[in-house]
Design a protein around this motif. Sequence first.
Motif, PDB file in Angstrom:
ATOM      1  N   VAL A   3       0.798  -1.230   0.000  1.00 43.02           N
ATOM      2  CA  VAL A   3       0.000   0.000   0.000  1.00 43.02           C
ATOM      3  C   VAL A   3       0.833   1.285   0.000  1.00 43.02           C
ATOM      4  O   VAL A   3       0.295   2.363   0.155  1.00 43.02           O
ATOM      5  CB  VAL A   3      -1.009   0.039   1.178  1.00 43.02           C
ATOM      6  N   ASP A   4       2.136   1.136  -0.190  1.00 45.28           N
ATOM      7  CA  ASP A   4       3.017   2.292  -0.262  1.00 45.28           C
ATOM      8  C   ASP A   4       2.474   3.319  -1.275  1.00 45.28           C
ATOM      9  O   ASP A   4       2.378   3.064  -2.468  1.00 45.28           O
ATOM     10  CB  ASP A   4       4.420   1.829  -0.680  1.00 45.28           C
ATOM     11  N   LYS A   5       2.109   4.476  -0.754  1.00 40.64           N
ATOM     12  CA  LYS A   5       1.403   5.478  -1.553  1.00 40.64           C
ATOM     13  C   LYS A   5       2.214   5.961  -2.752  1.00 40.64           C
ATOM     14  O   LYS A   5       1.705   6.066  -3.864  1.00 40.64           O
ATOM     15  CB  LYS A   5       1.072   6.668  -0.638  1.00 40.64           C
ATOM     16  N   GLU A   6       3.490   6.212  -2.513  1.00 43.96           N
ATOM     17  CA  GLU A   6       4.353   6.725  -3.592  1.00 43.96           C
ATOM     18  C   GLU A   6       4.490   5.729  -4.747  1.00 43.96           C
ATOM     19  O   GLU A   6       4.689   6.104  -5.879  1.00 43.96           O
ATOM     20  CB  GLU A   6       5.765   7.036  -3.053  1.00 43.96           C
ATOM     21  N   LYS A   7       4.412   4.447  -4.377  1.00 41.21           N
ATOM     22  CA  LYS A   7       4.714   3.419  -5.385  1.00 41.21           C
ATOM     23  C   LYS A   7       3.469   2.726  -5.901  1.00 41.21           C
ATOM     24  O   LYS A   7       3.547   1.623  -6.441  1.00 41.21           O
ATOM     25  CB  LYS A   7       5.668   2.389  -4.777  1.00 41.21           C
ATOM     26  N   TYR A   8       2.344   3.342  -5.735  1.00 43.88           N
ATOM     27  CA  TYR A   8       1.086   2.672  -6.060  1.00 43.88           C
ATOM     28  C   TYR A   8       1.013   2.170  -7.499  1.00 43.88           C
ATOM     29  O   TYR A   8       0.612   1.036  -7.771  1.00 43.88           O
ATOM     30  CB  TYR A   8      -0.088   3.603  -5.751  1.00 43.88           C
ATOM     31  N   LYS A   9       1.427   3.035  -8.415  1.00 43.52           N
ATOM     32  CA  LYS A   9       1.375   2.650  -9.837  1.00 43.52           C
ATOM     33  C   LYS A   9       2.306   1.476 -10.120  1.00 43.52           C
ATOM     34  O   LYS A   9       1.938   0.511 -10.791  1.00 43.52           O
ATOM     35  CB  LYS A   9       1.761   3.840 -10.739  1.00 43.52           C
ATOM     36  N   TYR A  10       3.508   1.597  -9.589  1.00 42.93           N
ATOM     37  CA  TYR A  10       4.499   0.538  -9.767  1.00 42.93           C
ATOM     38  C   TYR A  10       3.980  -0.786  -9.185  1.00 42.93           C
ATOM     39  O   TYR A  10       4.042  -1.836  -9.834  1.00 42.93           O
ATOM     40  CB  TYR A  10       5.806   0.941  -9.076  1.00 42.93           C
ATOM     41  N   THR A  11       3.450  -0.696  -7.959  1.00 43.31           N
ATOM     42  CA  THR A  11       2.957  -1.900  -7.277  1.00 43.31           C
ATOM     43  C   THR A  11       1.852  -2.578  -8.083  1.00 43.31           C
ATOM     44  O   THR A  11       1.864  -3.797  -8.268  1.00 43.31           O
ATOM     45  CB  THR A  11       2.414  -1.527  -5.873  1.00 43.31           C
ATOM     46  N   THR A  12       0.910  -1.773  -8.560  1.00 49.44           N
ATOM     47  CA  THR A  12      -0.197  -2.332  -9.330  1.00 49.44           C
ATOM     48  C   THR A  12       0.312  -3.045 -10.580  1.00 49.44           C
ATOM     49  O   THR A  12      -0.121  -4.158 -10.899  1.00 49.44           O
ATOM     50  CB  THR A  12      -1.182  -1.210  -9.752  1.00 49.44           C
ATOM     51  N   GLN A  13       1.252  -2.413 -11.252  1.00 42.03           N
ATOM     52  CA  GLN A  13       1.798  -3.011 -12.468  1.00 42.03           C
ATOM     53  C   GLN A  13       2.536  -4.321 -12.174  1.00 42.03           C
ATOM     54  O   GLN A  13       2.349  -5.326 -12.864  1.00 42.03           O
ATOM     55  CB  GLN A  13       2.729  -2.014 -13.156  1.00 42.03           C
ATOM     56  N   MET A  14       3.353  -4.297 -11.122  1.00 40.62           N
ATOM     57  CA  MET A  14       4.089  -5.516 -10.749  1.00 40.62           C
ATOM     58  C   MET A  14       3.118  -6.645 -10.412  1.00 40.62           C
ATOM     59  O   MET A  14       3.302  -7.784 -10.848  1.00 40.62           O
ATOM     60  CB  MET A  14       4.976  -5.235  -9.531  1.00 40.62           C
ATOM     61  N   LEU A  15       2.091  -6.315  -9.634  1.00 41.16           N
ATOM     62  CA  LEU A  15       1.136  -7.351  -9.235  1.00 41.16           C
ATOM     63  C   LEU A  15       0.390  -7.891 -10.447  1.00 41.16           C
ATOM     64  O   LEU A  15       0.185  -9.101 -10.573  1.00 41.16           O
ATOM     65  CB  LEU A  15       0.158  -6.802  -8.189  1.00 41.16           C
ATOM     66  N   ASN A  16       0.025  -6.990 -11.352  1.00 37.65           N
ATOM     67  CA  ASN A  16      -0.652  -7.436 -12.574  1.00 37.65           C
ATOM     68  C   ASN A  16       0.221  -8.400 -13.367  1.00 37.65           C
ATOM     69  O   ASN A  16      -0.253  -9.420 -13.869  1.00 37.65           O
ATOM     70  CB  ASN A  16      -1.025  -6.238 -13.445  1.00 37.65           C
ATOM     71  N   GLU A  17       1.502  -8.068 -13.454  1.00 40.92           N
ATOM     72  CA  GLU A  17       2.400  -8.930 -14.227  1.00 40.92           C
ATOM     73  C   GLU A  17       2.600 -10.279 -13.545  1.00 40.92           C
ATOM     74  O   GLU A  17       2.677 -11.315 -14.202  1.00 40.92           O
ATOM     75  CB  GLU A  17       3.736  -8.218 -14.473  1.00 40.92           C
ATOM     76  N   LEU A  18       2.659 -10.262 -12.226  1.00 42.81           N
ATOM     77  CA  LEU A  18       2.780 -11.530 -11.499  1.00 42.81           C
ATOM     78  C   LEU A  18       1.518 -12.371 -11.691  1.00 42.81           C
ATOM     79  O   LEU A  18       1.583 -13.578 -11.894  1.00 42.81           O
ATOM     80  CB  LEU A  18       3.034 -11.280 -10.005  1.00 42.81           C
ATOM     81  N   LYS A  19       0.376 -11.695 -11.629  1.00 39.78           N
ATOM     82  CA  LYS A  19      -0.895 -12.402 -11.818  1.00 39.78           C
ATOM     83  C   LYS A  19      -0.981 -13.012 -13.213  1.00 39.78           C
ATOM     84  O   LYS A  19      -1.541 -14.086 -13.412  1.00 39.78           O
ATOM     85  CB  LYS A  19      -2.080 -11.459 -11.594  1.00 39.78           C
ATOM     86  N   GLU A  20      -0.414 -12.281 -14.191  1.00 40.31           N
ATOM     87  CA  GLU A  20      -0.414 -12.812 -15.557  1.00 40.31           C
ATOM     88  C   GLU A  20       0.379 -14.106 -15.659  1.00 40.31           C
ATOM     89  O   GLU A  20       0.063 -14.966 -16.480  1.00 40.31           O
ATOM     90  CB  GLU A  20       0.161 -11.776 -16.535  1.00 40.31           C
ATOM     91  N   LEU A  21       1.381 -14.238 -14.811  1.00 36.80           N
ATOM     92  CA  LEU A  21       2.143 -15.493 -14.796  1.00 36.80           C
ATOM     93  C   LEU A  21       1.312 -16.626 -14.205  1.00 36.80           C
ATOM     94  O   LEU A  21       1.623 -17.795 -14.386  1.00 36.80           O
ATOM     95  CB  LEU A  21       3.421 -15.345 -13.968  1.00 36.80           C
ATOM     96  N   GLY A  22       0.278 -16.255 -13.459  1.00 38.99           N
ATOM     97  CA  GLY A  22      -0.599 -17.277 -12.878  1.00 38.99           C
ATOM     98  C   GLY A  22      -0.376 -17.535 -11.404  1.00 38.99           C
ATOM     99  O   GLY A  22      -1.026 -18.396 -10.810  1.00 38.99           O
ATOM    100  N   VAL A  23       0.550 -16.786 -10.775  1.00 38.24           N
ATOM    101  CA  VAL A  23       0.774 -16.986  -9.342  1.00 38.24           C
ATOM    102  C   VAL A  23      -0.258 -16.185  -8.550  1.00 38.24           C
ATOM    103  O   VAL A  23      -0.885 -15.271  -9.083  1.00 38.24           O
ATOM    104  CB  VAL A  23       2.199 -16.558  -8.911  1.00 38.24           C
ATOM    105  N   SER A  24      -0.454 -16.530  -7.288  1.00 40.06           N
ATOM    106  CA  SER A  24      -1.371 -15.735  -6.473  1.00 40.06           C
ATOM    107  C   SER A  24      -0.597 -14.880  -5.478  1.00 40.06           C
ATOM    108  O   SER A  24       0.572 -15.130  -5.185  1.00 40.06           O
ATOM    109  CB  SER A  24      -2.418 -16.614  -5.793  1.00 40.06           C
ATOM    110  N   ILE A  25      -1.292 -13.865  -4.975  1.00 37.20           N
ATOM    111  CA  ILE A  25      -0.650 -12.865  -4.115  1.00 37.20           C
ATOM    112  C   ILE A  25      -1.384 -12.772  -2.786  1.00 37.20           C
ATOM    113  O   ILE A  25      -2.609 -12.645  -2.746  1.00 37.20           O
ATOM    114  CB  ILE A  25      -0.696 -11.459  -4.770  1.00 37.20           C
ATOM    115  N   SER A  26      -0.607 -12.839  -1.712  1.00 35.80           N
ATOM    116  CA  SER A  26      -1.166 -12.702  -0.370  1.00 35.80           C
ATOM    117  C   SER A  26      -0.550 -11.487   0.315  1.00 35.80           C
ATOM    118  O   SER A  26       0.640 -11.222   0.156  1.00 35.80           O
ATOM    119  CB  SER A  26      -0.860 -13.973   0.436  1.00 35.80           C
TER     120      SER A  26
END
Length: 289
Positions: free
Chosen positions: A157-180
């Motif tokens: 939830v790091d405010k400064e890095k929100y865009k970066y975080t969302t993009q990274m998570l999206n890319e990880l999700k595209e690989l098919g892994v889950s995020i906790s």
Amino acid sequence: TSKDNGKHQYTLCSPEIKEEVLKKTKITNHLYRAIERGEFVLYYQPQISTASREIVGVEALLRWRNHEFGVISPKIFIPLAEQTGLIDAIGKWVLEVACRQNKAWQNAGLPPIRMSVNLAAEQFQDRKLIGFVNKVLYETGLDARYLELEITESTAVDKEKYKYTTQMLNELKELGVSISIDDFGTEYSSLGRLKSLPIDQLKIDMQFVQNISESKKDEAIVKTIIQLAKNLELNVIAEGVEKEEQYEFLKKERCDEIQGYFFYKPMPAAELEGILHKHSKRLDMEVKL
Ligand code: C2E
Ligand code: MG
Ligand code: MG
Ligand code: MG
């Protein structure tokens, strides 16, 4: 030399602090060689479904055995590894070993379970993580749906890095892994941001869990997090469950999964294998994904 500095140095730096610093430096020096010396080992702690009481996943927890210092807690050496940049190599080692182990269990005919791997904040800040996860999945042959990555709430939830975080998570999700989201409840999450993050699970921090039946306020927080997860259609797991009444409370509140000493402590792979033989049940991923 330090002798010449006399008084001043002693007032600024007590013998205890000096000793601390020296020890830290020493540990760091050993840490540099720990991988090649084979001093790391992964322990695995089962995650149990409250509905079925079956083991549906394990969390990989790193242990470091050093001949001079004995067993050192990750609470000590992970921060050191982050400060020194060693976390990159260590994190890669963990991910590789955890995925290979999970695939080995599947190859041995054990029912497939999810493997949760902790990611340090530093690892998540490196875009190359995506390629590396992809590579490890490919090389170990592990199906991505059996890998879950844990990032802490503060990383997520790091405010400064929100865009970066969302993009990274999206890319990880595209690989098919889950995020906790690990240690959930300890930071002040923006619910607006949480809502739009592509995540799968909230992990309730043990500080709340361990106060169940002792503090009404902590119980309220636990209930609220469970409800939040349900409303956002996320899986929810509680960590640090040590007592029967905590388990009963979480079950009653329909917390999906629990992890804690009440069921199992983290253990070596061989020990877990024996337990999986008896207890584990096929995880119906189709329902979850
Ligand atoms: P975490 O990810 O929140 O892991 C949960 C910690 O709670 C583990 O401590 C686990 O052994 C402990 N635990 C589980 N059930 C209970 C319980 O019922 N009661 C109590 N008192 N404790 C319980 P551990 O293994 O010492 O790890 C501490 C932290 O070190 C982890 O917290 C995680 O932040 C970090 N860590 C461990 N392994 C790794 C790793 O491979 N990579 C990274 N980046 N961090 C790691
Ligand atoms: Mg964790
Ligand atoms: Mg945690
Ligand atoms: Mg923690």
